[in-house]
Design a protein around this motif. Structure first.
Motif, short mmCIF file in Angstrom:
data_model
loop_
_atom_site.label_atom_id
_atom_site.label_comp_id
_atom_site.label_asym_id
_atom_site.label_seq_id
_atom_site.Cartn_x
_atom_site.Cartn_y
_atom_site.Cartn_z
N PRO A 99 0.80 -1.22 0.00
CA PRO A 99 0.00 0.00 0.00
C PRO A 99 0.84 1.27 0.00
O PRO A 99 0.32 2.35 -0.28
N TYR A 100 2.12 1.16 0.32
CA TYR A 100 2.99 2.34 0.23
C TYR A 100 3.02 2.87 -1.20
O TYR A 100 3.26 4.06 -1.44
N PHE A 101 2.80 1.98 -2.17
CA PHE A 101 2.80 2.39 -3.57
C PHE A 101 1.40 2.40 -4.17
O PHE A 101 1.12 3.16 -5.09
N ALA A 102 0.51 1.53 -3.66
CA ALA A 102 -0.81 1.37 -4.27
C ALA A 102 -1.85 2.35 -3.74
O ALA A 102 -2.84 2.63 -4.42
N MET A 103 -1.66 2.88 -2.53
CA MET A 103 -2.65 3.75 -1.91
C MET A 103 -2.14 5.18 -1.84
O MET A 103 -0.93 5.43 -1.76
N THR A 104 -3.07 6.13 -1.82
CA THR A 104 -2.68 7.53 -1.76
C THR A 104 -2.11 7.88 -0.38
O THR A 104 -2.38 7.19 0.61
N GLY A 105 -1.36 8.96 -0.33
CA GLY A 105 -0.77 9.39 0.93
C GLY A 105 -1.83 9.73 1.96
O GLY A 105 -1.65 9.48 3.15
N ALA A 106 -2.95 10.29 1.50
CA ALA A 106 -4.03 10.66 2.43
C ALA A 106 -4.64 9.43 3.09
O ALA A 106 -4.95 9.44 4.28
N ILE A 107 -4.80 8.35 2.32
CA ILE A 107 -5.33 7.10 2.88
C ILE A 107 -4.33 6.53 3.89
O ILE A 107 -4.70 6.11 5.00
N ARG A 108 -3.06 6.48 3.51
CA ARG A 108 -2.04 5.91 4.41
C ARG A 108 -1.93 6.71 5.70
O ARG A 108 -1.68 6.16 6.77
N SER A 109 -2.11 8.02 5.60
CA SER A 109 -1.99 8.88 6.77
C SER A 109 -3.06 8.59 7.81
O SER A 109 -2.85 8.81 9.01
N ARG A 110 -4.20 8.08 7.37
CA ARG A 110 -5.33 7.84 8.27
C ARG A 110 -5.44 6.38 8.71
O ARG A 110 -6.44 5.98 9.29
N SER A 111 -4.44 5.59 8.43
CA SER A 111 -4.55 4.16 8.72
C SER A 111 -3.22 3.58 9.17
O SER A 111 -2.17 4.22 9.06
N MET A 112 -3.29 2.35 9.66
CA MET A 112 -2.08 1.60 10.00
C MET A 112 -1.90 0.51 8.96
O MET A 112 -2.86 -0.06 8.45
N LEU A 113 -0.65 0.23 8.63
CA LEU A 113 -0.34 -0.77 7.62
C LEU A 113 0.30 -1.99 8.29
O LEU A 113 1.25 -1.86 9.05
N PHE A 114 -0.25 -3.16 7.99
CA PHE A 114 0.23 -4.40 8.59
C PHE A 114 0.61 -5.39 7.50
O PHE A 114 -0.23 -5.73 6.65
N GLU A 115 1.84 -5.87 7.53
CA GLU A 115 2.30 -6.83 6.52
C GLU A 115 2.05 -8.26 7.00
O GLU A 115 2.43 -8.62 8.11
N PHE A 116 1.43 -9.07 6.15
CA PHE A 116 1.22 -10.49 6.42
C PHE A 116 2.29 -11.29 5.69
O PHE A 116 2.45 -11.15 4.48
N LYS A 117 3.01 -12.14 6.42
CA LYS A 117 4.06 -12.95 5.82
C LYS A 117 3.50 -14.32 5.41
O LYS A 117 2.49 -14.77 5.94
#
Length: 365
Positions: A99-117
């Protein structure tokens, strides 16, 4: 956060079959919230707004799960912003793309990102044993091992293969039956334990050492073990640049063509394409100057002070000397101070490139 009854907007990303959707459903159940599942490929803003109307005055807002969230258009992502901002729902998205590349900065700013291995062998074993016990499925040892190995951390893929084989009514399920549905590994490896990585490493080192017969032997071992041809080809593309580089630039072209070809053709014919590429790479002159140059440059950038860009080569600045006006080359400064990362190796075509460069600089104005 879940134990305390709260959760921020979140995006789960990682390979398929690692539990992203399952995690969202479990979270909704633990939080005792209404749960709605959307898919970005068929996502309609009107449907979302219609669903949320039911909970406009509710104290407990719903949890909205959007699968394949990287497929949302920029406009669709912007529609989510006020919902997130006003806490009209908890938004959880899932994606196989970062999502660092697929989502807009505004979306990322309002959420937490969790990587699933990818799931490890132990996790897959637990899941497989649970399913077999619940459905009284019998597996012979080779079939069980193949299910775990060929699924490569993808639980959904493992269960789909098991389901297909089980539908035939065979008991116990055999390796041959499983391979009739999935003849090769899905992703990275299908050889037992660390053997996959050792075989791949041995093949690469044999090519690097210009031993074409050893490289072909390890290729045969990988193919016979059910290795995905695209995995092998990807390793060859990397080697063509890392270990051959400009000593023979055509090596990268052939390796890239090999990757495209085996992806379209598959086994058994892909074995011939892979063998041709490996023999060519083994016979090519070797140079790792590009590999060393970028590593040294990255280390410099990470550990040293940043150099200022000389004013005359910045955008819209005067003073730049256009090389074509001076016969193809003119002396001018491109760095604040001289640096040397490229160490030319006088072998193959790389020797010719260095000679070209020296000639260009000698005839310039």
């Amino acid at each position: 956060m879940i134990e305390h009854g709260s959760l921020p907007h979140a995006f789960f990303y990682g390979p398929p079959g690692t539990g992203k959707t399952s995690a969202a459903k479990i979270i909704a159940k633990r939080l005792d919230r209404p749960f709605a599942l959307f898919n970005a490929t068929t996502f309609k803003i009107e449907e979302l707004r219609s669903y949320l109307k039911e909970y406009k005055n509710a104290l407990l807002k719903p949890l909205l799960f959007i699968d394949e969230v990287h497929r949302l258009s920029k406009n669709q992502q912007e529609v989510l912003l006020p919902l997130m901002e006003n806490h009209e729902a908890i938004i959880i998205g899932a994606s196989t793309e970062n999502p660092y590349f697929a989502m807009t900065g505004a979306i990322r700013s309002r959420s937490m990102l969790f990587e699933f291995k990818p799931l490890g062998k132990k996790e897959l074993e637990i899941l497989l044993e649970r399913v077999c016990e619940n459905h009284s499925i019998l597996l012979d040892n080779s079939a069980r091992d193949y299910l775990l190995r060929s699924s490569e951390g993808d639980a959904r893929a493992m269960l789909n293969l098991l389901d297909c084989a089980y539908s035939l009514g065979e008991s116990p399920l055999s390796l041959e039956t499983l391979k009739s549905f999935r003849p090769v590994s899905l992703h990275e490896g299908s050889s037992e334990g660390d053997t996959h990585y050792n075989l791949a490493s041995a093949m690469i080192k044999s090519i690097r050492g210009s031993d074409e017969n050893a490289a072909i032997y390890y290729l045969a071992r990988l193919i016979e073990g059910g290795e995905n041809p695209e995995f092998i080809a990807r390793r060859l593309v990397i080697l063509a640049s890392e270990d051959i580089g400009n000593a023979n630039p055509q090596a990268l072209n052939l390796a890239t063509s090999t990757l495209l070809s085996v992806a379209k053709i598959g086994y058994p014919e892909a074995r011939i394409i892979l063998a041709q590429c490996i023999i060519y790479l083994s016979a090519s002159p070797k140079s790792n100057s590009a590999y060393k140059a970028i590593n040294e440059a990255l280390e410099f950038v990470r550990s040293k002070e940043r150099l200022e860009i000389p004013p005359h080569i910045k955008s819209f600045h005067e003073g730049y000397r256009y090389p074509h006006d001076f016969g193809g080359w003119v002396e001018q400064r491109y760095l604040e101070r001289p640096l040397s990362f490229v160490k030319w190796i006088p072998v193959g075509f790389e020797k010719t490139l260095k000679e070209w460069l020296e000639k260009i600089r000698s005839i310039g104005g």
